[in-house]
Design an enzyme around this catalytic site. Structure first.
Site, mmCIF file in Angstrom:
data_model
loop_
_atom_site.group_PDB
_atom_site.id
_atom_site.type_symbol
_atom_site.label_atom_id
_atom_site.label_comp_id
_atom_site.label_asym_id
_atom_site.label_seq_id
_atom_site.Cartn_x
_atom_site.Cartn_y
_atom_site.Cartn_z
ATOM 1 N N LYS A 55 -52.549 33.721 6.446
ATOM 2 C CA LYS A 55 -52.137 33.507 5.053
ATOM 3 C C LYS A 55 -53.083 34.256 4.107
ATOM 4 O O LYS A 55 -52.641 34.855 3.117
ATOM 5 C CB LYS A 55 -52.089 32.004 4.745
ATOM 6 N N GLN B 263 -53.048 22.957 4.793
ATOM 7 C CA GLN B 263 -52.567 23.258 6.146
ATOM 8 C C GLN B 263 -52.383 21.961 6.939
ATOM 9 O O GLN B 263 -53.276 21.116 6.988
ATOM 10 C CB GLN B 263 -53.577 24.190 6.848
ATOM 11 N N ASP C 106 -45.440 25.123 -0.629
ATOM 12 C CA ASP C 106 -44.789 24.784 0.648
ATOM 13 C C ASP C 106 -43.432 24.108 0.416
ATOM 14 O O ASP C 106 -42.637 23.972 1.354
ATOM 15 C CB ASP C 106 -45.655 23.774 1.426
HETATM 16 N N1 GUN Z 1 -48.424 23.814 9.626
HETATM 17 C C1 GUN Z 1 -47.449 24.424 10.351
HETATM 18 N N2 GUN Z 1 -46.561 25.018 9.528
HETATM 19 C C2 GUN Z 1 -46.977 24.784 8.266
HETATM 20 C C3 GUN Z 1 -46.479 25.155 6.986
HETATM 21 O O1 GUN Z 1 -45.452 25.821 6.834
HETATM 22 N N3 GUN Z 1 -47.214 24.735 5.926
HETATM 23 C C4 GUN Z 1 -48.343 23.997 6.064
HETATM 24 N N4 GUN Z 1 -48.981 23.610 4.960
HETATM 25 N N5 GUN Z 1 -48.823 23.624 7.229
HETATM 26 C C5 GUN Z 1 -48.151 24.036 8.323
#
Ligand code: GUN
Length: 286
Positions: free
Chosen positions: A54, A98, A121
């Site tokens: 990211k 996350q 998200d």
């Molecule tokens: N963990 C696995 N996929 C995601 C996601 O799309 N967003 C977040 N914040 N955590 C994750």
């Protein structure tokens, strides 16, 4: 039939390039830097890789990324305090925590604390509700990435039989909504579905998001179907494997996504798009 492979890396690169170009125009015209805060708690190795990816995507798009790596023993109050600080920070347009969080932390109350305007998200109940009624600014990242991949095949969803296997809040449910908004006839399958193969065989567009390696086999797929595999199952040999039996299903489908290199790269591209959208909304830019 032998399926065409949908190249998620190239579709993702195109989305990120468009985001980067808009971000650079915003910076040039208005002097605004776009910022994403990424919060990671504990030492989950998979989460660490996702967070690094990211950050790399932010660099590519010309965004500032602010990483907050907190120790495993972080308390709920400490995490909420950080969210409050980021909610009020003008340099932060998007906040991403996350997941999964360590077991002693309550994910729901953490997500609920993020200001919906910064929830890139699209996990906050306000944003989830907006997706339901089709009035949304933030796209649920993985389902939105799947929609881009379907669009890249030139398939018109309107009137098509769409089958989503999996009903998670993060993928299956919002996926079904996005297909419905495009006028697909949508079925959602799950562990209690009586005859999974029979329902899957109806699908013109089949999206697998259950987390069971090679669950979807050739006999469950209609000739010429578009098959999108959201699964990321880590095998004993360390390799990633999707929910779809790629070799068998490729013989039947018209288009298919590989794992890795299909849906995976799209999720981050859509996160970048959401961060751009957040910055535009917060600065009243059309
Ligand atoms: N963990 C696995 N996929 C995601 C996601 O799309 N967003 C977040 N914040 N955590 C994750």
């Amino acid at each position: 039939m032998s399926a065409k492979i949908i190249d998620g890396k190239s579709v993702s690169a195109a989305v990120k390039a468009k985001v980067a170009s808009e971000a650079s125009q915003i910076k040039e015209k208005l002097g605004i830097d776009i910022g994403l805060a990424v919060v990671i708690v504990g030492n989950d190795p998979a989460s660490r890789i996702y967070v690094n990816n990211k950050k790399k995507a932010c660099e590519l798009c010309g965004f500032k990324s602010f990483e907050f790596a907190m120790p495993e023993e972080t308390t709920q109050d400490q995490l909420l305090e950080l969210i409050d600080k980021l909610n009020g920070d003008k340099n932060v347009n998007g906040i991403l925590v996350q997941l999964p969080l360590p077991k002693h932390l309550d994910e729901k109350s953490v997500i609920n604390r993020i200001r919906p305007e910064k929830d890139v998200d699209a996990f906050h109940p306000v944003n989830v509700g907006k997706i339901m009624i089709g009035d949304y600014s933030f796209l649920p990242c993985t389902p939105a990435g799947v929609m881009e991949l379907i669009a890249s095949t030139g398939t018109d969803i309107s009137g098509k039989e769409c089958v989503v296997v999996g009903r998670s809040n993060i993928v299956g449910k919002p996926m079904a909504m996005l297909l419905l908004h495009k006028h697909g006839t949508v079925s959602i399958c799950h562990s209690r579905t009586k005859d999974l193969a029979e329902v899957c065989r109806r699908a013109d567009i089949l999206v697998a998001a259950v987390g069971k390696a090679r669950l979807i086999t050739e006999d469950m797929v209609k000739d010429g179907a578009v098959v999108i595999d959201v699964g990321m199952n880590r095998m004993e040999n360390g390799k990633l494997c999707g929910d779809v039996d790629f070799d068998g299903v490729s013989e039947k489908a018209s288009f298919i996504t590989p794992v890795p290199g299909g849906v995976g790269p799209m999720t981050i591209a859509m996160l970048m798009k959401n961060t751009l959208t957040a910055a535009k909304l917060q600065n009243s830019i059309d």
